[in-house]
Design an enzyme around this catalytic site. Structure first.
Site: not given
Ligand code: ADP
Length: 165
Positions: A18, A42, A91
């Protein structure tokens, strides 16, 4: 025109994947709002307030970025905050279908809001909040995959030795 992007997610907890998207997003937009999008029904490991405090710690030295939270419709938040872009990270292939659906529904709900994707940094390809929580809950070290403050909070939650590998 000022370009403001909203980066929504659960951030339960924020990971270095993130953080990478946030830092790169800040080079593209004038302002970034990190949005903790939550759903009362959730179950999460960290409360919204705990997640907000960890993110605030991580971005304390960064300019033009702030944290907010909402349990409402994303496009409404984007418009109300004066933003025009939704920033998301991509990802592996598994993200694509869901992200594609989300971008299309948001575009249907508001034509003024565009979704912009940033490809993950190769170091964070396999980093997800879910996998981090799973490893930490079993006593695995997640040091280097999450900001130090998150590592600390995870060890407190699971009461595990911090440097175990
Ligand atoms: P997670 O999927 O890890 O539970 P979130 O729902 O908080 O995380 O994700 C928020 C955004 O950040 C989404 O667009 C997700 O694809 C992106 N994201 C999460 N982890 C990564 C990562 N390691 N690299 C790039 N983007 C990421």
């Amino acid at each position: 025109m000022k370009k403001t992007a909203v980066y929504p997610g659960s951030f339960d907890p924020i990971t270095n994947g993130h953080v990478d998207i946030i830092k790169r997003g800040l080079r593209m937009f004038d302002e970034l709002i990190i949005l903790i999008a939550y759903n009362q029904n959730k179950k999460t490991l960290f409360t919204v307030e705990e997640r907000r405090r960890m993110i605030e710690d991580v971005i304390k030295d960064c300019k033009n970025v702030r944290v907010d939270c909402s349990d409402g419709l994303l496009v409404d938040f984007v418009k109300e905050s004066g933003a025009n872009v939704i920033l998301r990270g991509l990802r592996a292939l598994s993200d694509f279908e869901y992200e594609f659906q989300l971008a299309l529904i948001n575009r249907r709900l508001s034509r003024e809001v565009e979704t912009v994707f940033l490809m993950t940094g190769y170091k964070w390809f396999y980093t997800s909040s879910t996998i981090i929580k799973e490893a930490a809950s079993l006593g695995g070290s997640v040091k280097g995959l999450v900001p130090d403050i998150v590592n600390l909070r995870l060890t407190e939650k699971f009461a595990i030795p911090r440097e175990r590998s």
